[in-house]
Design an enzyme around this catalytic site. Structure first.
Site, PDB file in Angstrom:
ATOM      1  N   ASP A 155      55.734  37.027  41.934  1.00 30.18           N
ATOM      2  CA  ASP A 155      54.845  37.316  40.794  1.00 30.18           C
ATOM      3  C   ASP A 155      55.685  37.518  39.718  1.00 30.18           C
ATOM      4  OD1 ASP A 155      52.588  38.032  39.332  1.00 30.18           O
ATOM      5  OD2 ASP A 155      51.521  38.729  41.044  1.00 30.18           O
ATOM      6  N   HIS A 184      51.000  35.263  42.134  1.00 32.56           N
ATOM      7  CA  HIS A 184      49.940  36.245  41.434  1.00 32.56           C
ATOM      8  C   HIS A 184      48.445  35.551  42.130  1.00 32.56           C
ATOM      9  CE1 HIS A 184      48.780  39.065  38.496  1.00 32.56           C
ATOM     10  NE2 HIS A 184      47.546  38.362  38.228  1.00 32.56           N
ATOM     11  N   SER A 206      44.684  42.093  39.605  1.00 34.09           N
ATOM     12  CA  SER A 206      45.225  41.746  38.294  1.00 34.09           C
ATOM     13  C   SER A 206      44.452  42.579  37.188  1.00 34.09           C
ATOM     14  CB  SER A 206      44.857  40.284  37.971  1.00 34.09           C
ATOM     15  OG  SER A 206      45.598  39.677  36.863  1.00 34.09           O
TER      16      SER A 206
END
Length: 419
Positions: free
Chosen positions: A359, A392, A189
């Protein structure tokens, strides 16, 4: 904490609930709430039980708690796992170093939420790597500074630009000085965003062997969530109150009140924010989510959240925009902030990129945009993995991530020519 009955709530959700903020206050005040309700002494959280003691040594691994100071004075926590446990130990005295960099609103603990055989740092250690876990400024064990206290708004005057300029170089310099070897890197991320930005400016590349980017964040214009639009409308009425804070503390009363008012909207289901904002994570055990909520979220700066929001709103990967032309000129010598041009990343830098079909943050069209920026990369130096069912959080906490992703990361690292 806001709606703790959100059984599947996470810092990833909360992070991008605020990714539509666009301006920064002229005057900011520091939060007096503290960090996630943890005991603090002299403005700093007590470190009587660190990441090593709570989540590494208990499984039979050696682990060192270290500190590194950035050039702008922030004292960062760093954990080193020099070898594996039992059969994972090797006689190789020159093990390849690996730095793991977490995302926003979490810290290095987020890599260690599962049993040891499922956690990436310990898997790497068991496979002969020298593992270093980084912790960004402002998080639980990285709240010290050579002269500033977290109660001082000046402590929080930074965005991810400073992570690119100061935090990553400090960690890389220290690891390189201790190992004398080029470094492998794993980012998730925000940890991918600051790495890509660094590489685009040719920073770190002389110390870097290869980089694995999980759920890469570079462009955020195609997030698959209507909540971003709803949050934008909500912020219009609350933004001045929210921006009275320099520290963005998810447990602080102003942020809590804002989130409660947002969750009160009938079109928002706050009991399923993890799915709504990060995508439908396929592979999280409830015990892992419970442990996550016990340890996270962590504080960041409000300015950092504003900077992230600018990527969403403007669709451009650039340095922090002060909005006022005279402020931008003062900082950059030009009216608009400079762009991070990802096509400038060295074409022979070994990259592994893995992204998920579910995601909602590292969304497929946005990752494809990133890959398009890397289209001139040497074909034998870039590996791309698409995991149809992953969202995610699966990348750091999925119970099957070892088989689905981590084994490919290991193969990628082992496949690099020793330099």
């Amino acid at each position: 904490m806001v709606l703790l009955s959100l059984m599947h709530f996470s810092a990833f959700s909360l992070c991008f609930l605020v990714l539509t903020i666009t301006t920064i206050p002229h005057q900011a005040q520091a939060s007096s709430h503290g960090s996630f309700g943890r005991k603090q002494v002299g403005g700093y959280p007590t470190v009587d039980v660190g990441i090593c003691a709570s989540s590494v040594i208990v499984y039979g691994y050696k682990c060192q708690e270290l500190q590194v100071t950035t050039k702008d004075g922030y004292i960062l926590s760093l954990q080193r796992i020099p070898e594996g446990s039992g059969v994972g130990r090797t006689s190789d005295t020159r093990k390849q170093p690996v730095i793991l960099q977490h995302g926003v609103l979490v810290d290095g603990m987020t890599w260690l939420m599962n049993p040891p055989e499922q956690n990436l740092p310990l898997i790497l250690a068991d496979n002969g790597f020298d593992v270093w876990i980084a912790n960004t400024r402002g998080t639980r064990y990285s709240r010290r500074h050579v002269s500033l206290d977290p109660s001082n708004p000046a402590y929080w005057n930074w965005s991810w630009d400073e992570l690119v300029t100061y935090d990553l170089p400090a960690v890389f310099d220290y690891v390189f000085s201790q190992t004398g070897q080029k470094i492998n890197y794993v980012g998730h991320s925000l940890g991918t965003l600051i790495a890509l930005a660094s590489f685009s400016e040719k920073k770190l590349v002389n110390q870097l062997k290869s980089a694995a980017l999980l759920s890469p964040i570079a462009y955020l214009s195609h997030m698959k969530t209507a909540l971003g639009v709803i949050a934008a409308k909500s912020f219009l009425g609350e933004i001045t109150k929210l921006f009275g804070l320099a520290e963005f503390d998810l447990n602080g009363l102003p942020v809590e009140a804002f989130l409660k008012s947002t969750c009160a909207r009938p079109e928002i289901n706050c009991y399923d924010l993890l799915t709504a904002l990060t995508g439908k994570n396929c592979c999280l055990n409830s015990s892992t989510v419970d442990r996550f909520l016990m340890n996270e979220p962590q504080s960041t700066s409000t300015k950092n959240m504003v900077h992230l929001s600018q990527i969403v709103r403007r669709g451009v990967l650039a340095k922090f925009n002060y909005v006022r032309p005279d402020y931008n000129i003062m900082h950059y010598g030009e009216i608009f902030p400079p762009i991070y041009n990802l096509s400038n990343i060295p074409h022979d830098l070994p990259l592994f990129i893995s992204y998920g079909g579910q995601d909602a943050l590292s969304d497929v069209p946005d990752v494809e945009n990133l890959l398009d920026m890397l289209k001139f990369h040497d074909v034998d130096k870039i590996s791309v993995q698409f995991v149809k069912d992953y969202a995610h959080a699966d990348y750091v906490m999925g119970f099957n991530a070892k088989d689905i992703v981590y084994n490919f990361v290991l193969s990628f690292f082992n496949g690099q020519v020793k330099t």
